[in-house]
Motif scaffolding. Structure first.
Motif, mmCIF file in Angstrom:
data_model
loop_
_atom_site.group_PDB
_atom_site.id
_atom_site.type_symbol
_atom_site.label_atom_id
_atom_site.label_comp_id
_atom_site.label_asym_id
_atom_site.label_seq_id
_atom_site.Cartn_x
_atom_site.Cartn_y
_atom_site.Cartn_z
ATOM 1 N N ALA A 96 8.774 -4.095 -18.677
ATOM 2 C CA ALA A 96 8.388 -2.744 -19.065
ATOM 3 C C ALA A 96 9.099 -1.785 -18.115
ATOM 4 C CB ALA A 96 6.877 -2.567 -18.951
ATOM 5 N N ASP A 97 9.547 -0.631 -18.652
ATOM 6 C CA ASP A 97 10.189 0.363 -17.786
ATOM 7 C C ASP A 97 9.133 1.132 -17.001
ATOM 8 O OD1 ASP A 97 12.840 -0.158 -18.701
ATOM 9 O OD2 ASP A 97 12.313 0.869 -20.563
ATOM 10 N N ILE A 98 8.069 1.505 -17.712
ATOM 11 C CA ILE A 98 6.979 2.215 -17.044
ATOM 12 C C ILE A 98 5.656 1.607 -17.493
ATOM 13 C CG2 ILE A 98 8.249 4.382 -16.778
ATOM 14 C CD1 ILE A 98 6.799 5.502 -19.182
ATOM 15 N N GLY A 99 4.581 1.974 -16.818
ATOM 16 C CA GLY A 99 3.286 1.433 -17.191
ATOM 17 C C GLY A 99 2.169 2.246 -16.573
ATOM 18 N N ILE A 100 0.960 1.992 -17.074
ATOM 19 C CA ILE A 100 -0.220 2.655 -16.531
ATOM 20 C C ILE A 100 -1.051 1.593 -15.833
ATOM 21 C CG2 ILE A 100 -2.340 3.903 -17.091
ATOM 22 C CD1 ILE A 100 0.211 5.506 -17.575
ATOM 23 N N VAL A 101 -1.409 1.874 -14.592
ATOM 24 C CA VAL A 101 -2.117 0.855 -13.820
ATOM 25 C C VAL A 101 -3.075 1.522 -12.847
ATOM 26 C CG1 VAL A 101 -0.295 0.733 -12.065
ATOM 27 C CG2 VAL A 101 -1.754 -1.237 -12.422
ATOM 28 N N GLY A 102 -4.204 0.864 -12.572
ATOM 29 C CA GLY A 102 -5.161 1.393 -11.611
ATOM 30 C C GLY A 102 -4.606 1.268 -10.197
ATOM 31 N N LYS A 103 -4.965 2.219 -9.335
ATOM 32 C CA LYS A 103 -4.517 2.178 -7.942
ATOM 33 C C LYS A 103 -5.015 0.893 -7.259
ATOM 34 C CE LYS A 103 -2.756 3.973 -4.148
ATOM 35 N NZ LYS A 103 -1.318 4.177 -3.957
ATOM 36 N N ASP A 104 -6.170 0.348 -7.731
ATOM 37 C CA ASP A 104 -6.701 -0.886 -7.153
ATOM 38 C C ASP A 104 -5.688 -2.029 -7.269
ATOM 39 O OD1 ASP A 104 -7.171 -0.467 -9.879
ATOM 40 O OD2 ASP A 104 -8.641 -2.086 -9.991
ATOM 41 N N ILE A 105 -5.027 -2.115 -8.437
ATOM 42 C CA ILE A 105 -4.034 -3.178 -8.643
ATOM 43 C C ILE A 105 -2.827 -2.955 -7.731
ATOM 44 C CG2 ILE A 105 -2.546 -4.312 -10.358
ATOM 45 C CD1 ILE A 105 -5.489 -4.696 -10.929
ATOM 46 N N GLY A 134 -30.410 -3.623 -5.842
ATOM 47 C CA GLY A 134 -30.819 -3.439 -4.455
ATOM 48 C C GLY A 134 -29.657 -3.411 -3.482
ATOM 49 N N LEU A 135 -28.456 -3.063 -3.978
ATOM 50 C CA LEU A 135 -27.293 -2.977 -3.093
ATOM 51 C C LEU A 135 -26.921 -1.511 -2.883
ATOM 52 C CD1 LEU A 135 -25.027 -5.751 -4.691
ATOM 53 C CD2 LEU A 135 -26.506 -5.995 -2.698
ATOM 54 N N VAL A 136 -26.200 -1.271 -1.819
ATOM 55 C CA VAL A 136 -25.768 0.091 -1.568
ATOM 56 C C VAL A 136 -24.342 0.085 -1.020
ATOM 57 C CG1 VAL A 136 -26.899 0.052 0.698
ATOM 58 C CG2 VAL A 136 -26.337 2.240 -0.338
ATOM 59 N N ALA A 137 -23.533 1.044 -1.507
ATOM 60 C CA ALA A 137 -22.160 1.159 -1.027
ATOM 61 C C ALA A 137 -22.184 1.933 0.276
ATOM 62 C CB ALA A 137 -21.305 1.895 -2.051
ATOM 63 N N TYR A 138 -21.675 1.327 1.352
ATOM 64 C CA TYR A 138 -21.781 2.058 2.610
ATOM 65 C C TYR A 138 -20.456 2.433 3.255
ATOM 66 C CZ TYR A 138 -21.309 -2.282 5.302
ATOM 67 O OH TYR A 138 -20.843 -3.436 5.854
ATOM 68 N N GLU A 139 -19.340 2.006 2.701
ATOM 69 C CA GLU A 139 -18.047 2.468 3.203
ATOM 70 C C GLU A 139 -17.090 2.596 2.028
ATOM 71 O OE1 GLU A 139 -16.596 -0.435 5.970
ATOM 72 O OE2 GLU A 139 -18.077 0.096 7.487
ATOM 73 N N THR A 140 -16.251 3.634 2.043
ATOM 74 C CA THR A 140 -15.220 3.741 1.005
ATOM 75 C C THR A 140 -13.913 3.215 1.566
ATOM 76 O OG1 THR A 140 -16.270 5.626 -0.040
ATOM 77 C CG2 THR A 140 -13.924 5.331 -0.459
ATOM 78 N N VAL A 141 -13.305 2.281 0.856
ATOM 79 C CA VAL A 141 -12.020 1.730 1.290
ATOM 80 C C VAL A 141 -10.886 2.636 0.812
ATOM 81 C CG1 VAL A 141 -10.459 -0.260 1.136
ATOM 82 C CG2 VAL A 141 -12.942 -0.614 1.254
ATOM 83 N N ALA A 142 -10.943 3.036 -0.450
ATOM 84 C CA ALA A 142 -9.906 3.920 -0.992
ATOM 85 C C ALA A 142 -10.374 4.516 -2.309
ATOM 86 C CB ALA A 142 -8.616 3.136 -1.223
ATOM 87 N N PRO A 143 -9.993 5.771 -2.574
ATOM 88 C CA PRO A 143 -10.274 6.319 -3.905
ATOM 89 C C PRO A 143 -9.307 5.707 -4.920
ATOM 90 C CG PRO A 143 -9.104 7.937 -2.562
ATOM 91 C CD PRO A 143 -9.318 6.734 -1.694
ATOM 92 N N ILE A 144 -9.789 5.490 -6.141
ATOM 93 C CA ILE A 144 -8.988 4.812 -7.160
ATOM 94 C C ILE A 144 -8.858 5.708 -8.392
ATOM 95 C CG2 ILE A 144 -8.893 2.767 -8.675
ATOM 96 C CD1 ILE A 144 -8.795 1.954 -5.761
ATOM 97 N N SER A 145 -7.668 5.713 -9.000
ATOM 98 C CA SER A 145 -7.490 6.332 -10.310
ATOM 99 C C SER A 145 -6.265 5.712 -10.955
ATOM 100 C CB SER A 145 -7.324 7.849 -10.171
ATOM 101 O OG SER A 145 -6.195 8.122 -9.371
ATOM 102 N N ALA A 146 -6.010 6.050 -12.216
ATOM 103 C CA ALA A 146 -4.873 5.451 -12.925
ATOM 104 C C ALA A 146 -3.577 6.131 -12.514
ATOM 105 C CB ALA A 146 -5.086 5.577 -14.423
ATOM 106 N N ARG A 147 -2.510 5.345 -12.386
ATOM 107 C CA ARG A 147 -1.203 5.887 -11.983
ATOM 108 C C ARG A 147 -0.143 5.517 -13.009
ATOM 109 N NH1 ARG A 147 -2.289 7.247 -6.428
ATOM 110 N NH2 ARG A 147 -4.547 7.490 -6.602
ATOM 111 N N LEU A 148 0.852 6.401 -13.125
ATOM 112 C CA LEU A 148 2.040 6.093 -13.925
ATOM 113 C C LEU A 148 3.058 5.468 -12.979
ATOM 114 C CD1 LEU A 148 3.797 6.360 -16.536
ATOM 115 C CD2 LEU A 148 4.497 8.598 -15.672
ATOM 116 N N ILE A 149 3.459 4.222 -13.254
ATOM 117 C CA ILE A 149 4.440 3.569 -12.385
ATOM 118 C C ILE A 149 5.731 3.296 -13.158
ATOM 119 C CG2 ILE A 149 2.754 2.519 -10.846
ATOM 120 C CD1 ILE A 149 3.200 -0.136 -12.351
ATOM 121 N N SER A 150 6.818 3.118 -12.430
ATOM 122 C CA SER A 150 8.107 2.873 -13.076
ATOM 123 C C SER A 150 8.857 1.771 -12.346
ATOM 124 C CB SER A 150 8.935 4.157 -13.061
ATOM 125 O OG SER A 150 10.303 3.871 -13.318
ATOM 126 N N ASN A 151 9.560 0.958 -13.097
ATOM 127 C CA ASN A 151 10.491 -0.002 -12.494
ATOM 128 C C ASN A 151 11.580 0.789 -11.779
ATOM 129 O OD1 ASN A 151 13.318 -1.501 -12.915
ATOM 130 N ND2 ASN A 151 11.726 -3.047 -12.677
#
Lengths: 321, 215
Positions: free
Chosen positions: B68-77, B170-187
């Motif tokens: 693929a030349d470009i793609g949509i992918v989550g920042k987590d990936i 009964g769980l709670v998130a207590y630290e943020t590692v990174a904010p995530i959103s979708a990105r446009l990536i390119s080869n």
């Protein structure tokens, strides 16, 4: 025995074509063995693009490596003489891969000694001509460590943030560069300059103009003067059609300084040529000289050109003159 | 596939559908894509785009290898696999965060190796290495929230959208590692040889997504 051109694989043809080209420019063939003491790589690991090294012990119990790179061996063995030495090589290098290990064919050249502007332009011209002889649709992208690193150095002294910025620059991520800069005390002028610089891409004349506008200090100005000088020589020789500037190209700062460049052939999804000025490596190895060189990775050529030969009607042109 | 088409990898699922809507909005529609059938590749000869749906975690591989030349992918990936690609713009959709979560009464005991259950071993390793914290990674493929409840791990590193699933267990998130959103990536090589087409797509998408934030 006469050599029938059709019996050669595209990569084999390329080896001969490139050998002719380099010999015609006065480069001497440099032959190295497949093996090297592991120690050389252990001390210079970050010079290698691929950190995986295949090792074995020799009959004396010394730890040896199958060469993952040729440049280090040439630099280590070359004599500290007056004048400029020009050599080329064609060797196999060995890397680990997911499926075990791979043997890759590599051709390249090194220029060691007093590296003047004209010599830098000669090496980049040879990179240009190398790809011109291999693939019809190719690009040579040049960058200058002094420009991009100069912009980064102007933003922060924190090596951790610098490393993050280098990654964001290599990804051409305008937004991320700005986000990282926001953690520093750098003014908008500097952060905008870097964010803008990493997304610039295009013909040398256009990009140089834009780069002048965002240049921030004497170091970045000097880098642009360097680039301009090379581009001028290249254009006098009619070698700018497939030349581009791309400031997102970065290499390890411990080894590379000055001009760096990469080459691409349409249809191969990674770079096929990579090179640059690496005076800092020579300094690390105790030599008081400059050096510039590049390597061409021939292994991906066969798949591309073989599939073209069978599918395209106009394919199969001889590239050996 | 080296021709004049721009090949676009979309992640299967809700995120991919929202991303396609943005492409459609930007003038890169491909009507065939709405037809219910088993085709995998859709193209539009008018605007020279070719779409295909792939598993979300595979988008980066397709783009890095040039299928693929470009793609949509989550920042987590991108953070997990660190593919060698250009990250052209933030789509500001699929917004969530990568977080460390644990049971409500959890306190980190620095004397012990921290046991971390996660689908993202690369991110977890990197995050704790920066803090010089010794950890043991337990790689799971789903239902990560179960791990601390059953005593399999001390904490989890996972995507948190609203925090509802965590709270219900009964769980709670207590630290943020990174904010995530979708990105446009390119080869990286496609970006050079199809520069005009790809920069045009990127510019249009980026403009639409910026308008979306202002709303």
């Amino acid at each position: 025995m006469t050599l029938n051109d059709n019996e050669l694989l595209p990569s084999e043809r390329a080896v001969y074509t490139l050998r002719q080209l380099y010999l015609s420019y006065g480069y001497k063939r440099y032959k190295v063995s497949k093996f090297e003491e592991y120690d050389l790589y252990a001390q210079n690991k970050s010079f290698l693009t691929d950190k995986s090294i295949l090792t074995f012990t020799d009959t004396d119990g010394r730890l040896m490596a199958l060469k993952p790179d040729i440049t280090l061996s040439i630099i280590k063995n070359i004599k500290d003489t007056q004048g400029t030495q020009k050599v080329f090589y064609n060797e196999c290098v060995y890397r680990a891969s997911d499926s075990g290990f791979r043997e890759l064919m590599q051709t390249g050249l090194e220029c060691i000694g007093d590296i003047e502007l004209s010599l830098t332009a000669e090496v980049i011209s040879l990179a240009y001509k190398s790809l011109e002889r291999i693939g019809e649709n190719f690009l040579i992208d040049i960058s200058h460590m002094g420009f991009t690193m100069g912009l980064i150095d102007a933003i922060t002294e924190d090596s951790n943030i610098k490393a993050q910025l280098m990654l964001a620059v290599q990804a051409k991520s305008y937004d991320e560069v700005k986000e990282i800069c926001a953690q520093t005390k750098a003014g908008d002028r500097f952060s905008n300059a870097l964010a803008r610089a990493c997304v610039l891409y295009g013909r040398p004349s256009d990009i140089l103009k834009e780069a002048r506008d965002i240049s921030v200090n004497a170091q970045t100005n000097a880098a642009l003067d360097d680039l301009e000088g090379i581009v001028n020589i290249m254009s006098e020789n009619g070698l700018t059609k497939n030349l581009r500037l791309d400031f997102s190209i970065l290499n390890d700062t411990n080894y590379y300084n000055g001009i760096i460049f990469k080459g691409f052939i349409d249809g191969i999804p990674q770079s096929v040529l990579s090179g640059g000025r690496y005076d800092s490596l020579l300094e690390k190895l105790g030599k008081n000289q400059g050096a510039i060189g590049f390597a061409v990775y021939l292994d991906s050529l066969d798949r591309l050109l073989m599939s073209k030969d069978t599918s395209a009607t106009d394919g199969g042109d001889s590239i050996v003159g | 596939m080296s021709d004049n088409y721009v090949n676009i990898a979309l992640p299967k699922g809700r995120l991919g559908e929202s991303a396609y809507a943005i492409f459609e909005n930007a003038g890169y529609d491909c009507p065939d894509i709405h037809k219910q059938n088993r085709k995998l590749i859709f193209e539009n000869a008018q605007n020279l785009v070719r779409y295909f749906w792939v598993k979300p975690s595979d988008v980066a591989i397709y783009v890095e290898k040039g299928a693929a030349d470009i793609g949509i992918v989550g920042k987590d990936i991108l953070l997990e696999y660190r593919p060698d690609v250009y990250e052209l713009c933030d789509l500001h959709i699929g917004i969530c965060r990568m977080a460390v979560a644990a049971k409500q009464n959890f306190t980190d005991n620095p004397d012990m190796v921290l046991r971390v259950a996660t689908k993202f071993p690369g991110i977890a390793k990197h995050y704790y290495a920066e803090k010089s914290r010794e950890i043991e990674i337990i790689k799971l493929n789903g239902s990560i929230e179960l791990a601390p409840l059953l005593g399999l791990s001390d904490v989890i590193v996972d995507i948190v959208e609203t925090g509802k699933t965590l709270a219900e267990n009964g769980l709670v998130a207590y630290e943020t590692v990174a904010p995530i959103s979708a990105r446009l990536i390119s080869n990286k090589v496609s970006y050079k040889f199809k520069n005009t087409a790809i920069t045009q797509i990127s510019k249009k998408i980026s403009n639409i997504c910026k308008e979306n934030i202002d709303d």
